[in-house]
Design a protein around this motif. Structure first.
Motif, PDB file in Angstrom:
ATOM      1  N   GLU A  63       0.826  -1.208   0.000  1.00 36.38           N
ATOM      2  CA  GLU A  63       0.000   0.000   0.000  1.00 36.38           C
ATOM      3  C   GLU A  63       0.863   1.261   0.000  1.00 36.38           C
ATOM      4  OE1 GLU A  63      -2.718  -0.240   3.318  1.00 36.38           O
ATOM      5  OE2 GLU A  63      -3.736  -1.981   2.463  1.00 36.38           O
ATOM      6  N   GLN A  64       1.931   1.256   0.786  1.00 37.71           N
ATOM      7  CA  GLN A  64       2.810   2.425   0.837  1.00 37.71           C
ATOM      8  C   GLN A  64       3.473   2.667  -0.511  1.00 37.71           C
ATOM      9  OE1 GLN A  64       3.713   4.819   3.237  1.00 37.71           O
ATOM     10  NE2 GLN A  64       1.874   4.073   4.246  1.00 37.71           N
ATOM     11  N   PHE A  65       4.011   1.617  -1.124  1.00 34.36           N
ATOM     12  CA  PHE A  65       4.676   1.784  -2.419  1.00 34.36           C
ATOM     13  C   PHE A  65       3.677   2.159  -3.509  1.00 34.36           C
ATOM     14  CE2 PHE A  65       8.523  -1.104  -1.251  1.00 34.36           C
ATOM     15  CZ  PHE A  65       9.103  -0.049  -0.566  1.00 34.36           C
ATOM     16  N   LEU A  69       3.835   5.618  -5.679  1.00 38.82           N
ATOM     17  CA  LEU A  69       3.785   5.662  -7.148  1.00 38.82           C
ATOM     18  C   LEU A  69       2.647   6.554  -7.626  1.00 38.82           C
ATOM     19  CD1 LEU A  69       4.420   1.973  -8.264  1.00 38.82           C
ATOM     20  CD2 LEU A  69       5.818   3.971  -8.795  1.00 38.82           C
ATOM     21  N   ARG A  70       1.497   6.464  -6.977  1.00 37.83           N
ATOM     22  CA  ARG A  70       0.346   7.275  -7.353  1.00 37.83           C
ATOM     23  C   ARG A  70       0.647   8.764  -7.181  1.00 37.83           C
ATOM     24  NH1 ARG A  70      -3.791  10.026  -5.733  1.00 37.83           N
ATOM     25  NH2 ARG A  70      -3.363   9.928  -3.518  1.00 37.83           N
ATOM     26  N   ILE A  71       1.263   9.111  -6.059  1.00 35.69           N
ATOM     27  CA  ILE A  71       1.617  10.512  -5.778  1.00 35.69           C
ATOM     28  C   ILE A  71       2.587  11.027  -6.836  1.00 35.69           C
ATOM     29  CG2 ILE A  71       2.838  12.032  -4.150  1.00 35.69           C
ATOM     30  CD1 ILE A  71       0.059  11.264  -3.160  1.00 35.69           C
ATOM     31  N   CYS A  72       3.584  10.229  -7.165  1.00 36.14           N
ATOM     32  CA  CYS A  72       4.571  10.635  -8.180  1.00 36.14           C
ATOM     33  C   CYS A  72       3.907  10.789  -9.544  1.00 36.14           C
ATOM     34  CB  CYS A  72       5.697   9.622  -8.266  1.00 36.14           C
ATOM     35  SG  CYS A  72       6.761   9.659  -6.824  1.00 36.14           S
ATOM     36  N   ALA A  73       3.001   9.866  -9.878  1.00 35.18           N
ATOM     37  CA  ALA A  73       2.321   9.929 -11.170  1.00 35.18           C
ATOM     38  C   ALA A  73       1.455  11.183 -11.269  1.00 35.18           C
ATOM     39  CB  ALA A  73       1.474   8.684 -11.384  1.00 35.18           C
ATOM     40  N   ASP A  86       9.078  18.189  -9.688  1.00 35.28           N
ATOM     41  CA  ASP A  86       7.852  18.075  -8.891  1.00 35.28           C
ATOM     42  C   ASP A  86       7.599  16.649  -8.415  1.00 35.28           C
ATOM     43  OD1 ASP A  86       7.369  20.792  -9.074  1.00 35.28           O
ATOM     44  OD2 ASP A  86       5.991  20.595 -10.772  1.00 35.28           O
ATOM     45  N   SER A  87       7.930  15.661  -9.244  1.00 33.67           N
ATOM     46  CA  SER A  87       7.730  14.270  -8.814  1.00 33.67           C
ATOM     47  C   SER A  87       8.742  13.885  -7.726  1.00 33.67           C
ATOM     48  CB  SER A  87       7.786  13.300  -9.995  1.00 33.67           C
ATOM     49  OG  SER A  87       9.071  13.207 -10.551  1.00 33.67           O
ATOM     50  N   ILE A  88       9.952  14.418  -7.809  1.00 33.02           N
ATOM     51  CA  ILE A  88      10.956  14.165  -6.761  1.00 33.02           C
ATOM     52  C   ILE A  88      10.514  14.841  -5.461  1.00 33.02           C
ATOM     53  CG2 ILE A  88      13.374  14.485  -6.062  1.00 33.02           C
ATOM     54  CD1 ILE A  88      13.045  12.557  -8.430  1.00 33.02           C
ATOM     55  N   LEU A  89      10.045  16.079  -5.562  1.00 33.20           N
ATOM     56  CA  LEU A  89       9.562  16.803  -4.386  1.00 33.20           C
ATOM     57  C   LEU A  89       8.365  16.088  -3.767  1.00 33.20           C
ATOM     58  CD1 LEU A  89       9.685  19.222  -2.477  1.00 33.20           C
ATOM     59  CD2 LEU A  89       8.283  20.490  -4.129  1.00 33.20           C
ATOM     60  N   ALA A  90       7.446  15.620  -4.599  1.00 26.62           N
ATOM     61  CA  ALA A  90       6.278  14.884  -4.079  1.00 26.62           C
ATOM     62  C   ALA A  90       6.720  13.627  -3.340  1.00 26.62           C
ATOM     63  CB  ALA A  90       5.332  14.534  -5.221  1.00 26.62           C
ATOM     64  N   THR A  91       7.763  12.976  -3.846  1.00 23.84           N
ATOM     65  CA  THR A  91       8.290  11.772  -3.194  1.00 23.84           C
ATOM     66  C   THR A  91       8.861  12.098  -1.817  1.00 23.84           C
ATOM     67  OG1 THR A  91       8.809  10.762  -5.317  1.00 23.84           O
ATOM     68  CG2 THR A  91       9.970   9.900  -3.395  1.00 23.84           C
ATOM     69  N   GLU A  93       8.270  14.681   0.057  1.00 22.67           N
ATOM     70  CA  GLU A  93       7.193  15.135   0.940  1.00 22.67           C
ATOM     71  C   GLU A  93       6.342  13.961   1.416  1.00 22.67           C
ATOM     72  OE1 GLU A  93       5.337  18.152  -1.487  1.00 22.67           O
ATOM     73  OE2 GLU A  93       6.614  19.735  -0.624  1.00 22.67           O
ATOM     74  N   TYR A  94       6.125  12.993   0.544  1.00 22.01           N
ATOM     75  CA  TYR A  94       5.382  11.789   0.929  1.00 22.01           C
ATOM     76  C   TYR A  94       6.141  11.033   2.020  1.00 22.01           C
ATOM     77  CZ  TYR A  94       2.973   7.346   0.770  1.00 22.01           C
ATOM     78  OH  TYR A  94       2.281   6.212   1.129  1.00 22.01           O
ATOM     79  N   LEU A  95       7.436  10.874   1.833  1.00 25.81           N
ATOM     80  CA  LEU A  95       8.253  10.185   2.837  1.00 25.81           C
ATOM     81  C   LEU A  95       8.204  10.931   4.172  1.00 25.81           C
ATOM     82  CD1 LEU A  95      11.332   9.267   0.620  1.00 25.81           C
ATOM     83  CD2 LEU A  95       9.578   7.698   1.474  1.00 25.81           C
ATOM     84  N   GLU A  96       8.244  12.247   4.097  1.00 28.34           N
ATOM     85  CA  GLU A  96       8.161  13.070   5.302  1.00 28.34           C
ATOM     86  C   GLU A  96       6.807  12.879   6.001  1.00 28.34           C
ATOM     87  OE1 GLU A  96       9.637  17.504   6.109  1.00 28.34           O
ATOM     88  OE2 GLU A  96       7.913  17.416   4.760  1.00 28.34           O
TER      89      GLU A  96
END
Length: 186
Positions: A63-65, A69-73, A86-91, A93-96
């Motif tokens: 679920e996390q992965f 992937l959904r957030i990056c997409a 933006d996809s790197i930043l979203a990643t 921020e998601y990890l945070e």
């Protein structure tokens, strides 16, 4: 098909209890009884949703992965499928935002397979995106992909285990610069 709210509520309670216990104990010391007790559910309810703690763990990681992937997409890639800032930043921020989960997975002595799964996840993404022209021309793609995946997983692991010593946006800028240097994106 919509899932009954009671089922969702039970699953969320189980996952929340599991994450809390992962922050306190090694995976090997966590039992279905402890998870059920912490979730304020009986063991039978746990078994209605999961076969055992191993299936629960696998579902949580999947679920996390999938969400990552959904957030990056959502942030998109350029037309050639290379990552965007933006996809790197979203990643990052998601990890945070999911720090408790990732710190539990990376800190827990019973979880060496999590790092391996994170590495495999990264290898797959880099294989699809690495630019083998320019400074990478003539290099062995497998070696380059393994190097970059190990480096990125190592940076993420360092960031999480050291309680995020730099903000997510700074980590994203640094990763972006490293990706540019190694022609992972255009």
């Amino acid at each position: 098909m919509t899932v009954d709210r009671r089922i969702l509520k039970s699953r969320e309670a189980i996952k929340k209890a599991f994450f809390e216990l992962m922050a306190e104990k090694d995976f090997k010391d966590i039992t279905v009884h402890l998870i059920s007790e912490r979730a304020n559910l009986n063991r039978g309810t746990f078994y209605l949703h999961y076969l055992d703690k191993f299936q629960l763990l696998d579902k949580c990681i999947e679920e996390q992965f999938a969400e990552l992937l959904r957030i990056c997409a959502l942030q998109g890639h350029d037309p050639t499928h290379f990552p965007t800032f933006d996809s790197i930043l979203a990643t990052t921020e998601y990890l945070e935002d999911h720090y408790q989960f990732y710190t539990s997975m990376l800190n827990n002595e019973g979880m060496p397979s999590f790092r391996d799964r994170m590495h495999q996840f990264m290898v797959k993404g880099i294989q699809e995106q690495v630019n083998m022209s320019g400074i990478n021309k003539g290099m062995n793609k497998d070696i380059l992909v393994q190097f970059m995946a190990s480096a990125i997983v190592g940076i993420v692991e360092w960031w999480i285990l050291n309680k995020m010593p730099v903000p997510a946006n700074q980590l994203a800028r640094e990763l972006w610069a490293l990706l540019e240097r190694n022609q992972i994106h255009k």
